[in-house]
Design a protein around this motif. Structure first.
Motif, PDB file in Angstrom:
ATOM      1  N   ASP A   1      17.103   0.184   2.235  1.00 11.66           N
ATOM      2  CA  ASP A   1      16.838  -1.134   2.813  1.00 11.66           C
ATOM      3  C   ASP A   1      15.345  -1.378   2.648  1.00 11.66           C
ATOM      4  N   VAL A   2      14.965  -2.175   1.657  1.00 15.97           N
ATOM      5  CA  VAL A   2      13.546  -2.397   1.377  1.00 15.97           C
ATOM      6  C   VAL A   2      12.907  -3.377   2.344  1.00 15.97           C
ATOM      7  N   GLY A   3      13.707  -4.113   3.117  1.00 13.60           N
ATOM      8  CA  GLY A   3      13.158  -5.050   4.091  1.00 13.60           C
ATOM      9  C   GLY A   3      12.339  -6.146   3.424  1.00 13.60           C
ATOM     10  N   LYS A   4      11.273  -6.552   4.090  1.00 14.11           N
ATOM     11  CA  LYS A   4      10.380  -7.574   3.541  1.00 14.11           C
ATOM     12  C   LYS A   4       9.439  -6.908   2.549  1.00 14.11           C
ATOM     13  N   VAL A   5       9.440  -7.392   1.313  1.00 11.44           N
ATOM     14  CA  VAL A   5       8.748  -6.733   0.205  1.00 11.44           C
ATOM     15  C   VAL A   5       7.426  -7.437  -0.121  1.00 11.44           C
ATOM     16  N   LEU A   6       6.368  -6.657  -0.202  1.00 15.48           N
ATOM     17  CA  LEU A   6       5.067  -7.149  -0.665  1.00 15.48           C
ATOM     18  C   LEU A   6       4.989  -6.909  -2.169  1.00 15.48           C
ATOM     19  N   HIS A   7       4.813  -7.972  -2.945  1.00 15.79           N
ATOM     20  CA  HIS A   7       4.676  -7.853  -4.398  1.00 15.79           C
ATOM     21  C   HIS A   7       3.194  -7.676  -4.721  1.00 15.79           C
ATOM     22  N   MET A   8       2.884  -6.600  -5.458  1.00 10.67           N
ATOM     23  CA  MET A   8       1.486  -6.307  -5.777  1.00 10.67           C
ATOM     24  C   MET A   8       1.287  -6.263  -7.288  1.00 10.67           C
ATOM     25  N   ASN A   9       0.021  -6.315  -7.706  1.00  8.11           N
ATOM     26  CA  ASN A   9      -0.274  -6.266  -9.137  1.00  8.11           C
ATOM     27  C   ASN A   9      -0.089  -4.847  -9.672  1.00  8.11           C
ATOM     28  N   LYS A  10      -0.319  -4.660 -10.951  1.00  8.46           N
ATOM     29  CA  LYS A  10       0.023  -3.380 -11.585  1.00  8.46           C
ATOM     30  C   LYS A  10      -0.799  -2.195 -11.100  1.00  8.46           C
ATOM     31  N   THR A  11      -1.937  -2.451 -10.486  1.00 10.98           N
ATOM     32  CA  THR A  11      -2.720  -1.325  -9.969  1.00 10.98           C
ATOM     33  C   THR A  11      -2.337  -0.969  -8.539  1.00 10.98           C
ATOM     34  N   CYS A  12      -1.509  -1.794  -7.904  1.00  8.45           N
ATOM     35  CA  CYS A  12      -1.034  -1.574  -6.544  1.00  8.45           C
ATOM     36  C   CYS A  12      -2.228  -1.405  -5.607  1.00  8.45           C
ATOM     37  N   ASP A  13      -2.137  -0.538  -4.616  1.00 10.30           N
ATOM     38  CA  ASP A  13      -3.227  -0.293  -3.674  1.00 10.30           C
ATOM     39  C   ASP A  13      -3.109   1.142  -3.195  1.00 10.30           C
ATOM     40  N   ARG A  14      -3.873   2.031  -3.798  1.00 13.67           N
ATOM     41  CA  ARG A  14      -3.773   3.456  -3.474  1.00 13.67           C
ATOM     42  C   ARG A  14      -4.200   3.789  -2.046  1.00 13.67           C
ATOM     43  N   SER A  15      -4.863   2.860  -1.380  1.00 17.34           N
ATOM     44  CA  SER A  15      -5.279   3.113   0.000  1.00 17.34           C
ATOM     45  C   SER A  15      -4.254   2.604   1.018  1.00 17.34           C
ATOM     46  N   MET A  16      -3.157   2.020   0.539  1.00 19.16           N
ATOM     47  CA  MET A  16      -2.149   1.471   1.438  1.00 19.16           C
ATOM     48  C   MET A  16      -1.466   2.593   2.213  1.00 19.16           C
ATOM     49  N   THR A  17      -1.145   2.307   3.459  1.00 19.76           N
ATOM     50  CA  THR A  17      -0.363   3.221   4.295  1.00 19.76           C
ATOM     51  C   THR A  17       0.781   2.433   4.910  1.00 19.76           C
ATOM     52  N   GLY A  18       1.722   3.140   5.476  1.00 20.25           N
ATOM     53  CA  GLY A  18       2.824   2.471   6.149  1.00 20.25           C
ATOM     54  C   GLY A  18       2.353   1.603   7.303  1.00 20.25           C
ATOM     55  N   LYS A  19       1.372   2.090   8.050  1.00 20.49           N
ATOM     56  CA  LYS A  19       0.844   1.318   9.178  1.00 20.49           C
ATOM     57  C   LYS A  19       0.151   0.046   8.705  1.00 20.49           C
ATOM     58  N   LYS A  20      -0.662   0.155   7.661  1.00 19.18           N
ATOM     59  CA  LYS A  20      -1.347  -1.033   7.131  1.00 19.18           C
ATOM     60  C   LYS A  20      -0.341  -2.058   6.621  1.00 19.18           C
ATOM     61  N   LEU A  21       0.678  -1.576   5.944  1.00 19.99           N
ATOM     62  CA  LEU A  21       1.706  -2.466   5.406  1.00 19.99           C
ATOM     63  C   LEU A  21       2.439  -3.179   6.545  1.00 19.99           C
ATOM     64  N   ALA A  22       2.785  -2.441   7.590  1.00 22.58           N
ATOM     65  CA  ALA A  22       3.487  -3.037   8.726  1.00 22.58           C
ATOM     66  C   ALA A  22       2.619  -4.080   9.425  1.00 22.58           C
ATOM     67  N   ARG A  23       1.322  -3.818   9.540  1.00 29.85           N
ATOM     68  CA  ARG A  23       0.426  -4.797  10.166  1.00 29.85           C
ATOM     69  C   ARG A  23       0.397  -6.109   9.389  1.00 29.85           C
ATOM     70  N   GLN A  24       0.648  -6.026   8.079  1.00 26.47           N
ATOM     71  CA  GLN A  24       0.690  -7.231   7.244  1.00 26.47           C
ATOM     72  C   GLN A  24       2.069  -7.898   7.291  1.00 26.47           C
TER      73      GLN A  24
END
Length: 82
Positions: free
Chosen positions: A28-51
């Motif tokens: 269940d991917v839920g609400k999906v954030l689409h990112m560019n090809k370099t993505c974001d190596r500093s992303m965490t689950g908490k940061k993603l949830a805050r967004q």
């Protein structure tokens, strides 16, 4: 996660990648954030949830990859047999 078994052939690129196995998962991917090809190596689950998102999809140039930070989103998983 890759989207198909064939996609893993392009994504598993280390010398030992093709000695393992593929896991078939229902996620269940839920609400999906689409990112560019370099993505974001500093992303965490908490940061993603805050967004306000549950997962990420990006294409590094060899097909879509899905990133899910919560084990709770994996509904089922089993070994893939060729």
């Amino acid at each position: 996660f890759a989207t198909t078994p064939a996609a893993t052939n392009k994504k598993a690129i280390s010398p030992h990648s093709h000695t393992g196995f593929i896991i078939v998962a229902t996620v269940d991917v839920g609400k999906v954030l689409h990112m560019n090809k370099t993505c974001d190596r500093s992303m965490t689950g908490k940061k993603l949830a805050r967004q306000g998102y549950n997962s990420i999809v990006f294409n590094p140039g060899d097909g879509d990859e899905h990133i899910v930070y919560s084990n709770d989103r994996v509904i089922s998983a089993k070994a893939y047999s060729r």
